[in-house]
Design a protein around this motif. Sequence first.
Motif, PDB file in Angstrom:
ATOM      1  N   THR A 198       0.585  -1.209   0.255  1.00 35.44           N
ATOM      2  CA  THR A 198       0.128   0.165   0.102  1.00 35.44           C
ATOM      3  C   THR A 198       0.972   1.424   0.267  1.00 35.44           C
ATOM      4  OG1 THR A 198      -1.409  -1.000   1.483  1.00 35.44           O
ATOM      5  CG2 THR A 198      -1.440   1.173   1.461  1.00 35.44           C
ATOM      6  N   GLU A 199       1.815   0.764   0.990  1.00 35.78           N
ATOM      7  CA  GLU A 199       2.646   2.240   1.026  1.00 35.78           C
ATOM      8  C   GLU A 199       3.352   2.718  -0.253  1.00 35.78           C
ATOM      9  OE1 GLU A 199       6.900   3.891   3.683  1.00 35.78           O
ATOM     10  OE2 GLU A 199       5.465   2.548   3.877  1.00 35.78           O
ATOM     11  N   GLN A 230       1.009   4.154  -3.374  1.00 32.70           N
ATOM     12  CA  GLN A 230       0.644   5.319  -2.800  1.00 32.70           C
ATOM     13  C   GLN A 230       1.684   6.353  -3.395  1.00 32.70           C
ATOM     14  OE1 GLN A 230       0.012   4.715   1.879  1.00 32.70           O
ATOM     15  NE2 GLN A 230      -2.614   5.428   1.176  1.00 32.70           N
ATOM     16  N   ARG A 231       3.045   6.206  -3.405  1.00 32.90           N
ATOM     17  CA  ARG A 231       3.945   6.426  -3.155  1.00 32.90           C
ATOM     18  C   ARG A 231       4.559   6.976  -4.723  1.00 32.90           C
ATOM     19  NH1 ARG A 231       9.346   4.737  -0.519  1.00 32.90           N
ATOM     20  NH2 ARG A 231       8.163   2.379  -0.661  1.00 32.90           N
ATOM     21  N   ASP A 252       2.150   6.304  -6.268  1.00 37.26           N
ATOM     22  CA  ASP A 252       1.253   7.597  -7.419  1.00 37.26           C
ATOM     23  C   ASP A 252       1.473   8.700  -7.345  1.00 37.26           C
ATOM     24  OD1 ASP A 252      -0.744   5.374  -8.189  1.00 37.26           O
ATOM     25  OD2 ASP A 252      -2.083   5.405  -6.784  1.00 37.26           O
ATOM     26  N   ALA A 253       2.207   8.913  -6.548  1.00 44.34           N
ATOM     27  CA  ALA A 253       2.463  10.705  -5.916  1.00 44.34           C
ATOM     28  C   ALA A 253       3.545  11.213  -7.105  1.00 44.34           C
ATOM     29  CB  ALA A 253       3.020  10.445  -4.665  1.00 44.34           C
ATOM     30  N   SER A 293       0.864   9.907 -11.352  1.00 39.83           N
ATOM     31  CA  SER A 293      -0.435   9.471 -11.331  1.00 39.83           C
ATOM     32  C   SER A 293      -0.814   8.578 -12.385  1.00 39.83           C
ATOM     33  CB  SER A 293      -1.462  11.456 -11.240  1.00 39.83           C
ATOM     34  OG  SER A 293      -1.122  11.511 -10.595  1.00 39.83           O
TER      35      SER A 293
END
Length: 55
Positions: A23-24, A27-28, A30-31, A34
């Motif tokens: 998950t982390e 998320q990274r 995607d940052a 995108s």
Amino acid sequence: MVRIVLTPPAGRADLMFPWPVVTEFLQRTDAVVSPGTEPVHVDLDAQLMHLLAEL
């Protein structure tokens, strides 16, 4: 746990990761890139052609 199975022509790899780590990581990523904007950052067709030329 998240299980990722890689099955290339020569072998197999079973990978297990704790879901919070996955998950982390997602998320990274995607940052940085995108979802839906990948072609702006990487020419996937050119990369694939490069990899296939090495075979």
